[in-house]
Motif scaffolding. Structure first.
Motif, PDB file in Angstrom:
ATOM      1  N   GLY A 108      -2.161  22.959   9.255  1.00 50.12           N
ATOM      2  CA  GLY A 108      -3.597  22.842   9.072  1.00 50.12           C
ATOM      3  C   GLY A 108      -4.058  21.463  10.068  1.00 50.12           C
ATOM      4  O   GLY A 108      -3.195  20.916  10.613  1.00 50.12           O
ATOM      5  N   HIS A 109      -5.201  21.080   9.552  1.00 49.22           N
ATOM      6  CA  HIS A 109      -5.951  19.966  10.244  1.00 49.22           C
ATOM      7  C   HIS A 109      -5.626  18.552   9.567  1.00 49.22           C
ATOM      8  O   HIS A 109      -5.352  18.662   8.306  1.00 49.22           O
ATOM      9  N   PRO A 110      -5.258  17.615  10.189  1.00 48.18           N
ATOM     10  CA  PRO A 110      -5.119  16.399   9.480  1.00 48.18           C
ATOM     11  C   PRO A 110      -6.284  15.849   8.595  1.00 48.18           C
ATOM     12  O   PRO A 110      -7.521  16.140   8.879  1.00 48.18           O
ATOM     13  N   TYR A 111      -5.751  15.482   7.413  1.00 47.90           N
ATOM     14  CA  TYR A 111      -7.066  15.069   6.499  1.00 47.90           C
ATOM     15  C   TYR A 111      -7.592  13.817   7.014  1.00 47.90           C
ATOM     16  O   TYR A 111      -8.825  13.520   6.810  1.00 47.90           O
ATOM     17  N   SER A 112      -6.736  12.869   7.477  1.00 48.64           N
ATOM     18  CA  SER A 112      -7.473  11.649   7.874  1.00 48.64           C
ATOM     19  C   SER A 112      -6.309  10.948   9.037  1.00 48.64           C
ATOM     20  O   SER A 112      -5.484  11.385   9.301  1.00 48.64           O
ATOM     21  N   ARG A 113      -6.942   9.926   9.485  1.00 49.34           N
ATOM     22  CA  ARG A 113      -6.285   9.266  10.649  1.00 49.34           C
ATOM     23  C   ARG A 113      -6.287   7.885  10.410  1.00 49.34           C
ATOM     24  O   ARG A 113      -7.231   7.275  10.083  1.00 49.34           O
ATOM     25  N   LEU A 114      -5.251   7.345  10.418  1.00 56.89           N
ATOM     26  CA  LEU A 114      -5.167   5.665  10.591  1.00 56.89           C
ATOM     27  C   LEU A 114      -4.760   5.326  12.099  1.00 56.89           C
ATOM     28  O   LEU A 114      -3.782   5.601  12.551  1.00 56.89           O
ATOM     29  N   THR A 115      -5.669   4.534  12.372  1.00 55.79           N
ATOM     30  CA  THR A 115      -5.506   3.886  13.772  1.00 55.79           C
ATOM     31  C   THR A 115      -4.440   2.866  13.505  1.00 55.79           C
ATOM     32  O   THR A 115      -4.261   2.349  12.533  1.00 55.79           O
ATOM     33  N   PRO A 116      -3.935   2.155  14.953  1.00 58.93           N
ATOM     34  CA  PRO A 116      -3.050   1.180  14.879  1.00 58.93           C
ATOM     35  C   PRO A 116      -3.489   0.182  14.090  1.00 58.93           C
ATOM     36  O   PRO A 116      -4.733  -0.526  14.244  1.00 58.93           O
ATOM     37  N   LYS A 117      -2.551  -0.434  13.193  1.00 63.60           N
ATOM     38  CA  LYS A 117      -2.857  -1.855  12.505  1.00 63.60           C
ATOM     39  C   LYS A 117      -3.895  -1.526  11.167  1.00 63.60           C
ATOM     40  O   LYS A 117      -4.463  -2.664  10.690  1.00 63.60           O
ATOM     41  N   GLN A 118      -4.527  -0.377  11.066  1.00 63.99           N
ATOM     42  CA  GLN A 118      -5.342   0.099   9.904  1.00 63.99           C
ATOM     43  C   GLN A 118      -4.770   0.039   8.479  1.00 63.99           C
ATOM     44  O   GLN A 118      -3.489   0.689   8.477  1.00 63.99           O
ATOM     45  N   LYS A 119      -5.356  -0.305   7.689  1.00 61.56           N
ATOM     46  CA  LYS A 119      -4.884   0.063   6.084  1.00 61.56           C
ATOM     47  C   LYS A 119      -5.915   0.695   5.308  1.00 61.56           C
ATOM     48  O   LYS A 119      -7.095   0.227   5.644  1.00 61.56           O
ATOM     49  N   HIS A 120      -5.624   1.366   4.343  1.00 61.87           N
ATOM     50  CA  HIS A 120      -6.651   2.007   3.560  1.00 61.87           C
ATOM     51  C   HIS A 120      -6.046   2.727   2.220  1.00 61.87           C
ATOM     52  O   HIS A 120      -4.926   2.982   2.370  1.00 61.87           O
ATOM     53  N   THR A 121      -6.820   2.776   1.219  1.00 63.13           N
ATOM     54  CA  THR A 121      -6.333   3.169  -0.103  1.00 63.13           C
ATOM     55  C   THR A 121      -7.097   4.542  -0.190  1.00 63.13           C
ATOM     56  O   THR A 121      -8.348   4.377  -0.267  1.00 63.13           O
ATOM     57  N   PHE A 122      -6.424   5.660  -0.059  1.00 65.09           N
ATOM     58  CA  PHE A 122      -7.032   6.831  -0.158  1.00 65.09           C
ATOM     59  C   PHE A 122      -7.143   7.427  -1.601  1.00 65.09           C
ATOM     60  O   PHE A 122      -6.423   7.240  -2.384  1.00 65.09           O
ATOM     61  N   ASP A 123      -8.281   8.442  -1.924  1.00 62.79           N
ATOM     62  CA  ASP A 123      -8.324   9.023  -3.264  1.00 62.79           C
ATOM     63  C   ASP A 123      -7.179  10.390  -3.005  1.00 62.79           C
ATOM     64  O   ASP A 123      -7.030  10.864  -4.131  1.00 62.79           O
ATOM     65  N   GLN A 124      -6.997  10.660  -1.880  1.00 59.61           N
ATOM     66  CA  GLN A 124      -6.082  11.911  -1.785  1.00 59.61           C
ATOM     67  C   GLN A 124      -4.610  11.555  -1.547  1.00 59.61           C
ATOM     68  O   GLN A 124      -4.340  10.809  -0.995  1.00 59.61           O
ATOM     69  N   ALA A 125      -3.758  12.435  -2.076  1.00 55.09           N
ATOM     70  CA  ALA A 125      -2.413  12.352  -1.910  1.00 55.09           C
ATOM     71  C   ALA A 125      -1.860  13.096  -0.601  1.00 55.09           C
ATOM     72  O   ALA A 125      -2.629  13.995  -0.252  1.00 55.09           O
ATOM     73  N   PHE A 126      -0.856  12.651   0.307  1.00 56.91           N
ATOM     74  CA  PHE A 126      -0.295  13.195   1.400  1.00 56.91           C
ATOM     75  C   PHE A 126       0.995  13.667   1.314  1.00 56.91           C
ATOM     76  O   PHE A 126       1.818  13.253   0.747  1.00 56.91           O
ATOM     77  N   VAL A 127       1.274  14.534   1.931  1.00 58.23           N
ATOM     78  CA  VAL A 127       2.827  15.055   1.957  1.00 58.23           C
ATOM     79  C   VAL A 127       3.412  15.042   3.602  1.00 58.23           C
ATOM     80  O   VAL A 127       4.594  15.363   3.731  1.00 58.23           O
ATOM     81  N   GLY A 128       2.716  14.669   4.592  1.00 51.13           N
ATOM     82  CA  GLY A 128       3.084  14.697   5.915  1.00 51.13           C
ATOM     83  C   GLY A 128       2.377  13.671   6.805  1.00 51.13           C
ATOM     84  O   GLY A 128       1.136  13.529   6.630  1.00 51.13           O
ATOM     85  N   VAL A 129       3.017  13.111   7.633  1.00 53.28           N
ATOM     86  CA  VAL A 129       2.424  12.082   8.692  1.00 53.28           C
ATOM     87  C   VAL A 129       2.941  12.374  10.019  1.00 53.28           C
ATOM     88  O   VAL A 129       4.225  12.711  10.368  1.00 53.28           O
ATOM     89  N   ARG A 130       2.152  12.428  11.356  1.00 59.32           N
ATOM     90  CA  ARG A 130       2.669  12.529  12.382  1.00 59.32           C
ATOM     91  C   ARG A 130       1.924  11.594  13.390  1.00 59.32           C
ATOM     92  O   ARG A 130       0.924  11.216  13.026  1.00 59.32           O
ATOM     93  N   PHE A 131       2.614  10.883  14.201  1.00 55.06           N
ATOM     94  CA  PHE A 131       2.301   9.938  15.159  1.00 55.06           C
ATOM     95  C   PHE A 131       1.834  10.445  16.310  1.00 55.06           C
ATOM     96  O   PHE A 131       2.689  11.040  17.076  1.00 55.06           O
ATOM     97  N   GLU A 132       0.879   9.703  16.984  1.00 57.52           N
ATOM     98  CA  GLU A 132       0.488  10.389  18.413  1.00 57.52           C
ATOM     99  C   GLU A 132      -0.143   8.974  19.072  1.00 57.52           C
ATOM    100  O   GLU A 132      -0.919   8.287  18.527  1.00 57.52           O
ATOM    101  N   ARG A 133      -0.249   9.298  20.361  1.00 53.06           N
ATOM    102  CA  ARG A 133      -0.755   8.061  21.360  1.00 53.06           C
ATOM    103  C   ARG A 133      -2.389   8.328  21.311  1.00 53.06           C
ATOM    104  O   ARG A 133      -2.825   9.543  21.113  1.00 53.06           O
TER     105      ARG A 133
END
Length: 93
Positions: A68-93
């Motif tokens: 499916g579509h990513p739920y959210s994106r963290l840019t380089p050096k970004q941090k965040h506390t999400f209300d949502q749980a996640f089960v996968g992460v993919r990295f891209e340029r």
């Protein structure tokens, strides 16, 4: 005369660390220098700090295998506390 062109794909890797927590209040887990493209299966608990300390965008998924579509994106050096749980992460340029 026939010319053959062969392209070579070189796997790139992010530089840095992706930090997440499997449980609220639990010990931090990390992915170091993750490759661009593959889906990393992770268990990121809701309401925990997630930090993308890499030089790549981190796409966060709620569906297994980064479907499916990513739920959210963290840019380089970004941090965040999400209300949502996640089960996968993919990295891209």
């Amino acid at each position: 005369m026939i010319f053959l062109v062969q392209s070579t794909t070189i796997s790139q890797a992010a530089t840095g660390e992706f930090v997440y927590h499997e449980t609220k209040g639990g010990t931090a887990k990390s992915l170091y220098n993750p490759e661009d493209g593959p889906c990393y299966t992770v268990k990121i608990a809701a309401e925990t700090l997630t930090e993308n300390l890499t030089n790549r965008d981190a796409l966060l998924y709620v569906e297994p295998d980064c479907q499916g579509h990513p739920y959210s994106r963290l840019t380089p050096k970004q941090k965040h506390t999400f209300d949502q749980a996640f089960v996968g992460v993919r990295f891209e340029r």
